[in-house]
Write a protein that holds these residues in place. Structure first.
Motif, short mmCIF file in Angstrom:
data_model
loop_
_atom_site.label_atom_id
_atom_site.label_comp_id
_atom_site.label_asym_id
_atom_site.label_seq_id
_atom_site.Cartn_x
_atom_site.Cartn_y
_atom_site.Cartn_z
N SER A 40 0.82 -1.22 0.00
CA SER A 40 0.00 0.00 0.00
C SER A 40 0.84 1.25 0.00
O SER A 40 0.36 2.31 0.36
CB SER A 40 -0.86 0.08 1.25
N GLY A 42 2.84 4.19 -1.67
CA GLY A 42 2.96 4.90 -2.93
C GLY A 42 4.32 5.54 -3.09
O GLY A 42 4.43 6.66 -3.58
N PRO A 44 8.85 4.60 -3.62
CA PRO A 44 9.83 3.56 -3.90
C PRO A 44 10.32 2.88 -2.62
O PRO A 44 10.39 3.52 -1.58
CB PRO A 44 10.98 4.33 -4.55
N ASP A 45 10.63 1.59 -2.72
CA ASP A 45 11.24 0.92 -1.58
C ASP A 45 12.74 1.21 -1.52
O ASP A 45 13.38 0.93 -0.53
CB ASP A 45 11.01 -0.59 -1.66
N SER A 297 14.52 -0.84 -14.01
CA SER A 297 14.65 -2.22 -14.45
C SER A 297 14.20 -3.18 -13.35
O SER A 297 13.60 -4.23 -13.62
CB SER A 297 16.08 -2.44 -14.94
N LYS A 301 10.79 -5.91 -13.69
CA LYS A 301 10.72 -7.35 -13.40
C LYS A 301 9.62 -7.65 -12.40
O LYS A 301 8.88 -8.62 -12.55
CB LYS A 301 12.05 -7.83 -12.85
N LYS A 304 6.16 -7.53 -14.04
CA LYS A 304 5.79 -8.75 -14.76
C LYS A 304 5.45 -9.86 -13.78
O LYS A 304 4.52 -10.63 -13.99
CB LYS A 304 6.94 -9.18 -15.68
N PHE A 305 6.23 -9.94 -12.72
CA PHE A 305 5.99 -10.99 -11.72
C PHE A 305 4.61 -10.85 -11.09
O PHE A 305 3.84 -11.81 -10.99
CB PHE A 305 7.08 -10.93 -10.64
N ALA A 308 1.81 -11.49 -13.70
CA ALA A 308 1.68 -12.93 -13.99
C ALA A 308 1.05 -13.66 -12.80
O ALA A 308 0.25 -14.58 -12.98
CB ALA A 308 3.05 -13.52 -14.32
N SER A 309 1.39 -13.24 -11.58
CA SER A 309 0.83 -13.90 -10.40
C SER A 309 -0.68 -13.71 -10.34
O SER A 309 -1.42 -14.65 -10.04
CB SER A 309 1.47 -13.37 -9.12
N ASP A 312 -2.31 -15.86 -12.95
CA ASP A 312 -2.34 -17.25 -12.49
C ASP A 312 -3.51 -17.51 -11.55
O ASP A 312 -4.04 -18.61 -11.48
CB ASP A 312 -1.04 -17.61 -11.75
N ARG A 367 -5.44 -1.36 -5.26
CA ARG A 367 -4.14 -0.92 -5.75
C ARG A 367 -3.04 -1.67 -5.02
O ARG A 367 -3.01 -1.67 -3.79
CB ARG A 367 -3.93 0.58 -5.54
N LEU A 374 11.46 -7.79 -3.78
CA LEU A 374 10.98 -8.98 -4.47
C LEU A 374 10.62 -10.11 -3.50
O LEU A 374 9.64 -10.81 -3.68
CB LEU A 374 12.06 -9.44 -5.45
N GLU A 375 11.43 -10.26 -2.44
CA GLU A 375 11.15 -11.35 -1.50
C GLU A 375 9.78 -11.14 -0.84
O GLU A 375 9.01 -12.08 -0.68
CB GLU A 375 12.25 -11.44 -0.44
N LYS A 378 6.95 -11.87 -3.29
CA LYS A 378 6.69 -13.30 -3.51
C LYS A 378 5.77 -13.82 -2.42
O LYS A 378 4.80 -14.53 -2.70
CB LYS A 378 8.00 -14.08 -3.48
N LYS B 21 8.42 -15.72 -14.62
CA LYS B 21 7.41 -14.67 -14.51
C LYS B 21 8.01 -13.30 -14.74
O LYS B 21 7.46 -12.46 -15.45
CB LYS B 21 6.76 -14.71 -13.12
N MET B 22 9.15 -13.06 -14.11
CA MET B 22 9.74 -11.73 -14.20
C MET B 22 10.27 -11.42 -15.60
O MET B 22 10.32 -10.28 -16.01
CB MET B 22 10.86 -11.58 -13.18
N THR B 158 0.85 4.81 2.15
CA THR B 158 0.98 6.21 1.70
C THR B 158 0.24 6.36 0.38
O THR B 158 0.02 5.37 -0.33
CB THR B 158 2.45 6.63 1.50
N PRO B 159 -0.19 7.60 0.07
CA PRO B 159 -0.97 7.80 -1.16
C PRO B 159 -0.15 7.51 -2.41
O PRO B 159 -0.72 7.25 -3.44
CB PRO B 159 -1.37 9.27 -1.15
#
Ligand code: PLP
Lengths: 392, 159
Positions: A40, A42, A44-45, A297, A301, A304-305, A308-309, A312, A367, A374-375, A378, B21-22, B158-159
């Protein structure tokens, strides 16, 4: 304070009419829980790239602790001018047409306040970023949402706009790539929107905060169409592609009269954007192309992951063209999007945002941000998979 | 570099299903491509990145700069290959600048490494000088910071 007054009498009426943000609501629930995987968020990590942070530290050590020009550091405005010219193909004068703001958030507020007379109507698409309707209402304008849908990939079309335009319409606000849907519009899609704006003589406020984050297609901006430069306020910032949300740095590019009007409000209410953030922003524009590519980049990835999930799981999920959100349709599982989000949180400790927080037509969707490691993604996807299977 | 290779370099343990998938590729194709990389030697092997400072190992690492007189036939290669065959030489590079070969040598203690240098390395014909530096602490290895830093906590919504 007189004890007899209820808060309703104390607070400005037009403010009371603006509902509490669905996001804050949800935040309050999530923050009471432990070990939640959050999709949730909004932002970047990633942390902002080290060299950008270091530029701020270096400036601080040198003694950059003062105000800057109201418009922002000239060096930054010049860097913005070069960046916008080379990436969007439009030239803005660093002296008169560029204003550095406290994030795109402030720039949106300034743009709307600089333009609206009470009662003026503002068109904007829904689903959209949570602040659009409120900032219009705060400026005594009338927000007029244009509902977009999964069927037309959450894009604005001339047809949808024509249904809502009136003689009172003054402004069109738009944001592609979009928060929360991830929708991106192509040049061909935007052309008819640009023509619509010209034909109805509207000012366009375009929020390009996700411009760098498009996948499999080149970003297209409405600013590049004929007749648009003189009627557009182009907003951009460093929060997303440069992972700099906490720096609170953004900017607006617009013709001199519009910039001057926004600047009038900015100078009395904000004075200037923080100098350390401006120093970091210079570094971001001049030396961080590579970082942006690397982060993008990684998002690509994960996108797409996650897509695709959901496929599925048999969940309808448009493949987003940009930003870092997917907006799957969970409507046929028999729950409202708010119920879905609450139940998922309660049973599987995964937080997603109900689509209805971004406008009524977001109902039926949630959303999910893939600006998440990524971990974690998953685990989250496998938990959502279990949850959906049980609902069926 | 191929996206698949980049992802394996980051995490060689990633499941083929997730990679597929990726990359938007069929799983079989991912598996076949990995096999091909292994067979052609593009992928030489897989290993864990271990923070040895955590293990209290009796082990030291030295970085050794070596000057060598190049030979008419083959320059540095013959001597370099010879040196690289020693088990204790873990990494080795030909360098530009004030010395020729850079070696990363591991051993159980200072004495053993020192004797490798004085008895084996320095005595090789063509080696004209060596300069040995012992490593004291690892800050970053293979692009990873070894001392985990506290994560700055983000808001959950966060929004
Ligand atoms: C579409 C959109 N506009 C504006 C903002 C606010 O950005 P800033 O951090 O520059 O104020 C966000 C942040 O989530 C956003 O998604």
């Amino acid at each position: 304070m007189s004890g007899s007054k209820s808060p309703r009498n104390l607070i400005a009426r037009h403010l009371l009419d603006v509902p509490r943000s669905g996001i804050r609501d949800f935040f309050d629930i999530v923050s009471t829980m432990k070990d939640v995987i959050s999709l949730s968020i909004g932002e970047p990590d990633f942390d902002a790239p080290w060299h950008i942070r270091e530029a701020s530290v270096f400036a601080l050590e040198k003694g950059a602790t003062s105000y800057t020009s109201n418009l922002g550091l000239l060096k930054l405005r010049q860097a913005i001018s070069r960046y916008v010219n080379s990436n969007f193909g439009v030239r803005y004068d660093a002296e008169k047409e560029i204003l550095v703001t406290v994030g795109v958030s402030e720039a949106l507020d300034l743009a709307v306040r600089a333009l609206i007379n009470p009662g003026d109507e503002v068109l904007y698409h829904e689903p959209c970023y949570v602040s659009y309707a409120p900032v219009v209402a705060f400026a005594h304008g009338k927000p007029v949402p244009v509902a977009t849908s999964m069927e037309n990939e959450f894009k604005l079309t001339r047809e949808l706009l024509e249904e809502k335009v009136t003689k009172k319409t003054r402004i069109l606000m738009l944001n592609y790539p979009n928060n929360p849907t991830g929708a991106a519009m192509t040049s061909a899609d935007l052309q008819e929107v640009a023509e619509f704006a010209v034909d109805h003589d509207l000012i366009v406020i375009t929020d390009e905060i996700y411009a760098e984050l498009t996948y499999g297609q080149k970003h297209a901006s409405i600013i590049s169409f004929p007749g648009m430069r003189e009627r557009t306020i182009f907003l951009h910032g460093f929060s997303k592609a440069w992972a700099m949300t906490g720096f609170r740095a953004g900017y607006s590019c617009a013709p001199p009269e519009l910039t001057e009007a926004m600047m009038k409000i900015h100078q009395y209410t904000m004075l200037c954007a923080p100098i350390l953030s401006q120093e970091a922003a210079i570094e971001a524009l001049e030396k961080a192309d590579h970082d942006v590519v690397e982060m993008k980049s990684a998002y690509e990835k994960r996108r797409k992951f996650v897509h695709a999930s959901f496929m599925d799981m048999g969940i309808d999920c448009p493949l987003p063209g940009g930003a870092f959100y997917v907006f799957p349709h969970v409507g046929e599982l028999g729950l409202s999007s708010r119920e879905f989000a609450l139940k998922l949180l309660d049973e599987k400790k995964v937080a997603v945002v109900p689509g209805s927080a971004f406008g009524a037509c977001g109902e039926g969707h949630v959303r999910c941000s893939y600006a998440t490691g990524l971990e974690e993604l998953k685990v989250a996807m496998s938990r959502i998979g279990d949850f959906v299977a049980r609902l069926r | 570099m191929d996206e698949l290779l980049k992802m394996l370099k980051e995490n060689a343990l990633e499941k083929a299903e997730n990679l597929a998938k990726m990359l938007d590729m069929p799983v079989d194709e991912v598996r076949a491509k990995i096999r091909e990389y292994e067979e052609t030697g593009v992928i030489r092997g897989y290993h864990a990145i271990v923070d040895e400072d955590k293990l209290d190992l009796d082990r030291v690492t030295a970085v050794i700069e070596v000057k060598v007189t190049p030979e008419r036939d083959g320059g540095f290669d013959r001597i370099a290959k010879r040196i690289s065959k020693f088990e204790s030489v873990k990494d080795m590079y030909l360098m530009s600048g004030t010395y020729d070969l850079l070696l990363f040598v591991a051993g159980p203690n200072l004495k053993e490494v020192a004797s490798f240098v004085s008895e084996k390395l320095a005595t090789i014909e063509g080696v004209t000088s060596t300069s040995t530096h012992f490593m004291l602490k690892t800050y970053k290895h293979h692009g990873l910071l070894m001392e985990a830093q506290d994560e700055y906590e983000r808001l959950k919504v966060t929004p």
